[in-house]
Design an enzyme around this catalytic site. Structure first.
Site, PDB file in Angstrom:
ATOM      1  N   ALA A  70       0.821  -1.214   0.000  1.00 44.74           N
ATOM      2  CA  ALA A  70       0.000   0.000   0.000  1.00 44.74           C
ATOM      3  C   ALA A  70       0.854   1.263   0.000  1.00 44.74           C
ATOM      4  O   ALA A  70       0.437   2.291  -0.537  1.00 44.74           O
ATOM      5  CB  ALA A  70      -0.927  -0.010   1.208  1.00 44.74           C
ATOM      6  N   THR A  71       2.036   1.206   0.606  1.00 49.25           N
ATOM      7  CA  THR A  71       2.900   2.395   0.589  1.00 49.25           C
ATOM      8  C   THR A  71       3.197   2.787  -0.851  1.00 49.25           C
ATOM      9  O   THR A  71       3.072   3.957  -1.243  1.00 49.25           O
ATOM     10  CB  THR A  71       4.214   2.112   1.357  1.00 49.25           C
ATOM     11  OG1 THR A  71       3.872   1.798   2.711  1.00 49.25           O
ATOM     12  CG2 THR A  71       5.151   3.302   1.323  1.00 49.25           C
ATOM     13  N   GLN A 174      -6.669  -0.774   5.683  1.00 50.85           N
ATOM     14  CA  GLN A 174      -7.199  -1.365   6.912  1.00 50.85           C
ATOM     15  C   GLN A 174      -8.672  -1.748   6.773  1.00 50.85           C
ATOM     16  O   GLN A 174      -9.165  -2.559   7.561  1.00 50.85           O
ATOM     17  CB  GLN A 174      -7.038  -0.386   8.092  1.00 50.85           C
ATOM     18  CG  GLN A 174      -5.599  -0.141   8.495  1.00 50.85           C
ATOM     19  CD  GLN A 174      -4.931  -1.356   9.145  1.00 50.85           C
ATOM     20  OE1 GLN A 174      -5.584  -2.322   9.554  1.00 50.85           O
ATOM     21  NE2 GLN A 174      -3.609  -1.316   9.232  1.00 50.85           N
ATOM     22  N   SER A 194      -3.193  -3.635   0.654  1.00 49.83           N
ATOM     23  CA  SER A 194      -1.976  -4.361   1.012  1.00 49.83           C
ATOM     24  C   SER A 194      -2.345  -5.774   1.428  1.00 49.83           C
ATOM     25  O   SER A 194      -3.245  -5.972   2.248  1.00 49.83           O
ATOM     26  CB  SER A 194      -1.295  -3.645   2.182  1.00 49.83           C
ATOM     27  OG  SER A 194      -0.161  -4.360   2.590  1.00 49.83           O
ATOM     28  N   HIS A 196      -0.727  -8.045   3.236  1.00 52.82           N
ATOM     29  CA  HIS A 196      -0.399  -8.597   4.566  1.00 52.82           C
ATOM     30  C   HIS A 196      -1.339  -8.151   5.667  1.00 52.82           C
ATOM     31  O   HIS A 196      -1.203  -8.563   6.810  1.00 52.82           O
ATOM     32  CB  HIS A 196       1.071  -8.331   4.939  1.00 52.82           C
ATOM     33  CG  HIS A 196       1.415  -6.940   5.330  1.00 52.82           C
ATOM     34  ND1 HIS A 196       1.596  -6.577   6.644  1.00 52.82           N
ATOM     35  CD2 HIS A 196       1.644  -5.822   4.610  1.00 52.82           C
ATOM     36  CE1 HIS A 196       1.930  -5.294   6.701  1.00 52.82           C
ATOM     37  NE2 HIS A 196       1.967  -4.812   5.475  1.00 52.82           N
ATOM     38  N   THR A 232       9.847  -7.017 -13.044  1.00 57.94           N
ATOM     39  CA  THR A 232       9.229  -8.347 -13.119  1.00 57.94           C
ATOM     40  C   THR A 232       8.282  -8.547 -11.934  1.00 57.94           C
ATOM     41  O   THR A 232       8.617  -8.224 -10.799  1.00 57.94           O
ATOM     42  CB  THR A 232      10.331  -9.438 -13.113  1.00 57.94           C
ATOM     43  OG1 THR A 232      11.174  -9.198 -14.225  1.00 57.94           O
ATOM     44  CG2 THR A 232       9.736 -10.832 -13.217  1.00 57.94           C
ATOM     45  N   CYS A 320       8.941   5.433  19.293  1.00 64.92           N
ATOM     46  CA  CYS A 320      10.102   5.822  20.093  1.00 64.92           C
ATOM     47  C   CYS A 320      11.188   6.352  19.157  1.00 64.92           C
ATOM     48  O   CYS A 320      11.656   5.635  18.282  1.00 64.92           O
ATOM     49  CB  CYS A 320      10.594   4.594  20.837  1.00 64.92           C
ATOM     50  SG  CYS A 320      11.561   5.001  22.259  1.00 64.92           S
TER      51      CYS A 320
HETATM   52  C1  LIG Z   1      -3.687   2.528   6.517  1.00 65.57           C
HETATM   53  C2  LIG Z   1      -2.408   1.977   5.991  1.00 65.57           C
HETATM   54  N1  LIG Z   1      -1.935   2.424   4.806  1.00 65.57           N
HETATM   55  C3  LIG Z   1      -0.799   1.963   4.286  1.00 65.57           C
HETATM   56  C4  LIG Z   1      -0.036   1.021   4.938  1.00 65.57           C
HETATM   57  C5  LIG Z   1       1.248   0.541   4.311  1.00 65.57           C
HETATM   58  O1  LIG Z   1       1.080  -0.756   3.793  1.00 65.57           O
HETATM   59  P1  LIG Z   1       2.337  -1.602   3.301  1.00 65.57           P
HETATM   60  O2  LIG Z   1       2.901  -2.246   4.531  1.00 65.57           O
HETATM   61  O3  LIG Z   1       1.767  -2.612   2.351  1.00 65.57           O
HETATM   62  O4  LIG Z   1       3.268  -0.689   2.619  1.00 65.57           O
HETATM   63  C6  LIG Z   1      -0.467   0.529   6.176  1.00 65.57           C
HETATM   64  C7  LIG Z   1       0.350  -0.434   6.933  1.00 65.57           C
HETATM   65  O5  LIG Z   1       0.528  -0.307   8.134  1.00 65.57           O
HETATM   66  C8  LIG Z   1      -1.693   1.019   6.713  1.00 65.57           C
HETATM   67  O6  LIG Z   1      -2.172   0.592   7.885  1.00 65.57           O
END
Ligand SMILES: Cc1ncc(COP(=O)(O)O)c(C=O)c1O
Length: 378
Positions: A70-71, A174, A194, A196, A232, A320
């Site tokens: 997602a990032t 989420q 995402s 995971h 790829t 932290c």
């Molecule tokens: C709301 C939200 N956006 C984006 C991300 C980023 O996802 P990824 O770990 O696949 O880059 C997260 C992960 O913690 C998330 O909770």
């Protein structure tokens, strides 16, 4: 056995995803861009997974573009769409994968309005609407927040943006698997996802966008993902992501109900057993699996470590940095003081958590919280 109440950070790979990935890892090594049979088989796996992701989200398969998570999906959309002079309406409760790119874009001449949430973490629709200007290019709002689980009014906002011809991007990372995210019913233009967070592996996700021609790619070379993401494809991860989406879809609404039952019992036990607690959110506006609680007078990181020693994993919104504990920006935006924010912990349930584990967590909290309070103020 440890008790994992940190499913918003990541959730274990589900059996369906594990077996799909194992098969691809051992039996399918082809490059999806190769013309030979091995390549065609890998391509078929990628396209089947694209359909699985699309089916779960009510999207057209052609709108799904795989990314490393997602990032990358959020970065691709923001850097790929916005240009100097554009205006963006967003919120103060975005994940850093949205807020940091927007900060960088603001340095390059994009103007950004960040709308504050209410005390429960929800951003009022009227405040978002009032921030829209003639030069607004994008409205960018997280579907549900990772720290508090606060759900934003995406269906209503989508209707408003559609009526005004505005692009709405929602980070749905989420929300997927915990709420219905149905792009056939909600007119959102693009979302980030995402794997995971829903039972797939780390390092794979997708940008799902109805219209892609105007998005400039972050990674060029190779032309994969119809030119939006060179490189790829991660065929193993993609197969796991697709299988996880199939598993979530097969569970249907029962998944949401089961999560909510566990979460609600946890809150009930905390509220009844411990004085001076506050839910940073509420049942009507929060993801069914998430509970962010302030334990008055307790240093969150001390409670987190005490729980960890007892085999219970939770999370503090606070991070932290070089020895000092920074309070959560999300909780500060919701009007909490730094002390209140530092006294807050996030519990997030998911697959594998059972009622017995929740009772054990309640029992340990009822012992640990008074003990930590007895040690003095945070
Ligand atoms: C709301 C939200 N956006 C984006 C991300 C980023 O996802 P990824 O770990 O696949 O880059 C997260 C992960 O913690 C998330 O909770």
């Amino acid at each position: 056995m440890r008790i994992h109440l940190d499913h918003n950070a990541t959730t274990p790979v589900c059996p369906e995803a594990a077996s799909a990935m194992r098969r691809v890892l051992l039996e399918e090594f082809g490059n999806p861009s190769s013309v030979a049979l091995e390549g065609a088989r890998a391509r078929a796996l990628v396209e089947a997974a694209r359909e699985d992701v699309a089916r779960l989200l009510g999207a057209a398969p052609d709108h799904v573009r795989f990314t490393s998570g997602a990032t990358e999906a959020n970065n691709t959309l923001l850097f790929g769409l916005l240009a100097p002079g554009d205006h963006v309406v967003t919120t103060q409760v975005e994940h850093p994968s949205v807020s940091a790119p927007l900060e960088a874009l603001a340095m390059r001449g994009v103007s950004v309005d960040r709308i504050a949430p209410d005390a429960d973490g929800c951003v009022p629709l009227a405040a978002l609407e009032a921030a829209i200007r003639p030069e607004t290019r994008l409205v960018c709002v997280i579907w549900a927040n990772n720290e508090t689980g606060a759900i934003q009014p995406i269906p209503e906002l989508a209707a408003l943006c559609r009526a005004r011809g505005l692009w709405l991007h929602a980070d749905a990372t989420q929300a997927i698997g915990k709420l219905p995210v149905d792009l056939a019913a909600v007119a959102v233009d693009s979302i980030a996802s995402s794997a995971h967070k829903l039972g797939g592996p780390k390092g794979i996700g997708a940008l799902i966008a109805r219209e892609q021609k105007t998005i400039r790619p972050l990674l060029v070379g190779g032309g994969q993902e119809r030119g939006l993401r060179g490189g790829t494809e991660n065929v193993i991860g993609i197969a796991g992501y697709g299988a996880a989406c199939r598993a979530v879809a097969a569970e249907g609404p029962e998944r949401e109900r089961a999560l909510r039952t566990l979460r609600d019992r946890l809150w009930q036990g905390i509220e009844q057993g411990i004085a001076g607690v506050r839910w940073n959110g509420g049942p009507a506006t929060t993801l069914p699996n998430t509970l962010n609680v302030e334990f008055e007078g307790v240093a969150g990181e001390v409670l987190l470590q005490a729980l960890d020693l007892e085999g219970i994993a939770v999370s503090a919104g606070a991070a932290c940095h070089s020895g000092s504990v920074e309070p959560s920006k999300i909780l500060l935006a919701m009007g909490r003081t730094p002390e209140e924010a530092r006294a807050s912990l996030r519990f997030s349930v998911g697959q594998g958590v059972d009622a017995g584990q929740i009772e054990r967590v309640i029992e340990r909290l009822c012992v640990l919280v008074p003990r930590i309070r007895g040690l003095g103020a945070p």
